[in-house]
Design a protein around this motif. Structure first.
Motif, short mmCIF file in Angstrom:
data_model
loop_
_atom_site.label_atom_id
_atom_site.label_comp_id
_atom_site.label_asym_id
_atom_site.label_seq_id
_atom_site.Cartn_x
_atom_site.Cartn_y
_atom_site.Cartn_z
N MET A 1 0.84 -1.19 0.00
CA MET A 1 0.00 0.00 0.00
C MET A 1 0.88 1.24 0.00
SD MET A 1 -2.61 1.48 2.89
CE MET A 1 -1.25 1.98 3.93
N ARG A 2 0.44 2.26 -0.74
CA ARG A 2 1.15 3.53 -0.77
C ARG A 2 0.18 4.62 -0.30
NH1 ARG A 2 5.97 3.74 -3.53
NH2 ARG A 2 5.62 5.88 -4.29
N LEU A 3 0.65 5.41 0.66
CA LEU A 3 -0.15 6.45 1.31
C LEU A 3 0.56 7.78 1.14
CD1 LEU A 3 -2.44 7.35 3.35
CD2 LEU A 3 -0.84 6.71 5.17
N ALA A 4 -0.15 8.81 0.66
CA ALA A 4 0.49 10.08 0.36
C ALA A 4 -0.32 11.26 0.88
CB ALA A 4 0.67 10.23 -1.15
N THR A 5 0.38 12.37 1.09
CA THR A 5 -0.26 13.63 1.43
C THR A 5 0.34 14.74 0.59
OG1 THR A 5 -0.84 15.15 3.24
CG2 THR A 5 1.34 14.16 3.35
N PHE A 6 -0.51 15.72 0.19
CA PHE A 6 -0.05 16.78 -0.71
C PHE A 6 -0.95 17.99 -0.54
CE2 PHE A 6 0.82 17.86 -5.49
CZ PHE A 6 1.69 18.86 -5.11
N ASN A 7 -0.35 19.13 -0.17
CA ASN A 7 -1.06 20.41 -0.15
C ASN A 7 -0.97 21.02 -1.54
OD1 ASN A 7 -1.72 23.20 0.06
ND2 ASN A 7 -1.20 23.21 2.21
N LEU A 8 -2.12 21.11 -2.22
CA LEU A 8 -2.15 21.56 -3.62
C LEU A 8 -2.07 23.08 -3.75
CD1 LEU A 8 -4.95 19.17 -4.91
CD2 LEU A 8 -2.51 19.01 -5.41
N GLU A 9 -2.16 23.80 -2.66
CA GLU A 9 -2.09 25.25 -2.62
C GLU A 9 -3.18 25.90 -3.46
OE1 GLU A 9 0.69 29.14 -3.36
OE2 GLU A 9 1.24 27.26 -4.31
N SER A 10 -4.34 26.01 -2.87
CA SER A 10 -5.47 26.74 -3.45
C SER A 10 -5.79 26.30 -4.87
CB SER A 10 -5.20 28.25 -3.42
OG SER A 10 -5.02 28.70 -2.10
N LEU A 11 -6.01 25.00 -5.03
CA LEU A 11 -6.38 24.49 -6.35
C LEU A 11 -7.80 24.94 -6.68
CD1 LEU A 11 -5.65 22.68 -8.79
CD2 LEU A 11 -6.86 20.85 -7.61
N ASP A 12 -7.93 25.70 -7.76
CA ASP A 12 -9.23 26.23 -8.16
C ASP A 12 -9.11 26.67 -9.61
OD1 ASP A 12 -11.84 27.10 -8.07
OD2 ASP A 12 -11.57 28.36 -6.32
N LEU A 13 -10.20 27.11 -10.17
CA LEU A 13 -10.14 27.75 -11.48
C LEU A 13 -9.59 29.15 -11.26
CD1 LEU A 13 -10.81 27.44 -14.50
CD2 LEU A 13 -13.00 28.55 -14.01
N PRO A 14 -8.32 29.41 -11.61
CA PRO A 14 -7.70 30.68 -11.25
C PRO A 14 -8.18 31.83 -12.12
CG PRO A 14 -6.15 29.29 -12.44
CD PRO A 14 -7.40 28.49 -12.28
N ARG A 15 -7.68 33.02 -11.78
CA ARG A 15 -8.12 34.21 -12.50
C ARG A 15 -7.77 34.14 -13.98
NH1 ARG A 15 -6.01 39.29 -9.22
NH2 ARG A 15 -4.20 37.93 -8.96
N GLY A 16 -6.75 33.37 -14.32
CA GLY A 16 -6.38 33.22 -15.73
C GLY A 16 -7.32 32.33 -16.51
N GLY A 17 -8.33 31.75 -15.85
CA GLY A 17 -9.33 30.96 -16.54
C GLY A 17 -8.83 29.59 -16.94
N GLU A 18 -9.38 29.08 -18.02
CA GLU A 18 -9.10 27.72 -18.47
C GLU A 18 -7.63 27.50 -18.77
OE1 GLU A 18 -11.13 25.12 -18.68
OE2 GLU A 18 -12.76 26.29 -17.80
N ALA A 19 -6.98 28.47 -19.36
CA ALA A 19 -5.56 28.31 -19.71
C ALA A 19 -4.71 28.15 -18.45
CB ALA A 19 -5.08 29.50 -20.54
N ALA A 20 -5.03 28.93 -17.43
CA ALA A 20 -4.26 28.86 -16.18
C ALA A 20 -4.48 27.52 -15.49
CB ALA A 20 -4.65 30.01 -15.25
N LEU A 21 -5.73 27.03 -15.49
CA LEU A 21 -6.00 25.72 -14.89
C LEU A 21 -5.29 24.62 -15.67
CD1 LEU A 21 -7.37 23.90 -12.84
CD2 LEU A 21 -9.42 23.92 -14.28
N SER A 22 -5.29 24.72 -16.97
CA SER A 22 -4.60 23.72 -17.79
C SER A 22 -3.11 23.67 -17.47
CB SER A 22 -4.81 24.02 -19.27
OG SER A 22 -6.17 23.88 -19.62
N ARG A 23 -2.52 24.85 -17.21
CA ARG A 23 -1.09 24.87 -16.85
C ARG A 23 -0.87 24.19 -15.50
NH1 ARG A 23 -1.45 30.11 -19.08
NH2 ARG A 23 -1.68 31.07 -17.02
N ARG A 24 -1.78 24.41 -14.56
CA ARG A 24 -1.64 23.75 -13.25
C ARG A 24 -1.78 22.24 -13.40
NH1 ARG A 24 -3.25 25.73 -7.63
NH2 ARG A 24 -1.18 24.79 -7.36
N ILE A 25 -2.76 21.80 -14.17
CA ILE A 25 -2.97 20.37 -14.36
C ILE A 25 -1.76 19.74 -15.03
CG2 ILE A 25 -4.34 18.67 -15.65
CD1 ILE A 25 -6.80 20.37 -15.04
N ALA A 26 -1.17 20.44 -15.99
CA ALA A 26 0.01 19.90 -16.69
C ALA A 26 1.18 19.70 -15.74
CB ALA A 26 0.40 20.84 -17.83
N VAL A 27 1.25 20.49 -14.68
CA VAL A 27 2.33 20.36 -13.70
C VAL A 27 1.96 19.36 -12.60
CG1 VAL A 27 3.57 21.59 -11.87
CG2 VAL A 27 3.28 22.65 -14.10
#
Length: 334
Positions: A1-27
């Motif tokens: 079993m693998r158990l993990a924790t991760f603070n995503l730091e305010s994951l949301d649809l950012p002010r940059g809209g779809e393009a900004a969210l796509s950049r976050r998802i890509a990372v």
């Protein structure tokens, strides 16, 4: 079993809209995939209002769902904490648990085991405004999971309050009133007020840790050999008060008969140069933790902090798609 924790730091649809969210998802999606976690505890998940909010619609963790769908976690069960009103997730700072294993029970605690604390602020302006109630601004999320073979894993996901000073009535003023730029954040009007605000924040952060510890005690009362994991962002090192409350080490209690109830900080097995999940102004800090019971520790086989590309949070641009936290993942042979 693998158990993990991760603070995503305010994951949301950012002010940059779809393009900004796509950049976050890509990372973020490749980083999640590297964890290969069976159980993933996430913090700082934001939620947008659903369509028709005024007609009873709920907020939805849209950005998180899209991130998971773009990763190897698509199709895993997802549990997200709720707002204080219970009407879906809160707008910010939700907890989420993603699991490959069935969820047998859920529970959220926010001042359930530790009531809000009455506090008389001595620096309040005017003095009669100093009658305060210190309550937690976010819950802890408990999940009971069914493991292969019939075992059970108790997971507590939490994000303790930031050590930033809490508001004290009349002790903050707008920066523009003392020559700051318009829109700048408020500043403290006295050192005494700031110091008391820091005390109030410390009480709330330690109170959250106590509530989690009391839940752990309930679990051990029912099953002294329970598999327990407390995962998340403590905003503190394990040597600080919240970490000590949660770990309940024998050297603190002084009672060897309580040793079986201690929790163990798995990151302590990391080499010192890898033992950090945040870099602040050049200082490596271990703020995210995986604390486990003795029975789960006996199954422990290794831990990794994915901090090789971790940015310094003081140097990050506002639109940087990365999180300022590194994920932490541990492996167990059950």
């Amino acid at each position: 079993m693998r158990l993990a924790t991760f603070n995503l730091e305010s994951l949301d649809l950012p002010r940059g809209g779809e393009a900004a969210l796509s950049r976050r998802i890509a990372v973020l999606a490749p980083l999640l995939n590297r964890l290969r976690a069976d159980v993933l505890c996430l913090q700082e998940v934001n939620a947008r209002k659903g369509e028709g909010r005024q007609a009873g619609g709920q907020r939805r963790p849209t950005a998180l769902q899209r991130l998971l769908n773009a990763s190897d976690y698509a199709g895993h069960s997802l549990t997200v904490s709720r707002s204080l009103s219970g009407d879906g997730p809160a707008d910010v700072h939700n907890l989420a648990l993603v699991s490959r294993f069935p969820v047998l029970a859920l529970r959220e605690l926010r001042n359930d085991l530790v009531p809000p604390r009455r506090y008389a602020a001595v620096t309040a302006v005017p003095p009669e405004a100093g009658d305060l109630t210190l309550a937690w601004d976010r819950p802890l999320l408990y999940c009971l999971l069914e493991l292969p073979g019939g075992g059970r894993l108790h997971v507590i996901n939490l994000h303790l309050r930031s050590p930033l000073a809490a508001p004290i009535p009349g002790q903050k003023m707008g920066a523009q009133k003392i020559g700051g730029q318009k829109g700048a954040p408020p500043v403290w009007s006295s050192v005494a007020g700031w110091a008391e605000g820091l005390l109030a924040a410390t009480i709330m952060r330690s109170g959250q840790a106590l509530e989690a510890r009391l839940l752990v005690e309930e679990i051990f009362d029912a099953d002294p050999a329970a598999l327990v994991a407390v995962c998340g962002d403590l905003n503190a090192g394990v040597e600080e008060t919240p970490g000590r409350i949660l770990r309940a080490a024998v050297e603190d209690s002084g009672n060897p008969a309580l040793a079986s109830r201690a929790l163990y900080a798995l990151e302590q097995t990391l080499p010192i140069e890898r033992r950090h999940t945040v870099i602040h102004a050049g200082r490596p800090l271990m703020l995210d933790h995986l604390l486990v019971s003795q029975s789960l520790r006996q199954c422990f086989t290794g831990i990794e902090a994915l901090n090789d590309a971790l940015p310094d949070e003081e140097e990050m641009a506002e639109d940087d798609p990365r999180s300022n936290h590194a994920p932490l993942v541990a492996a167990f042979d059950l």
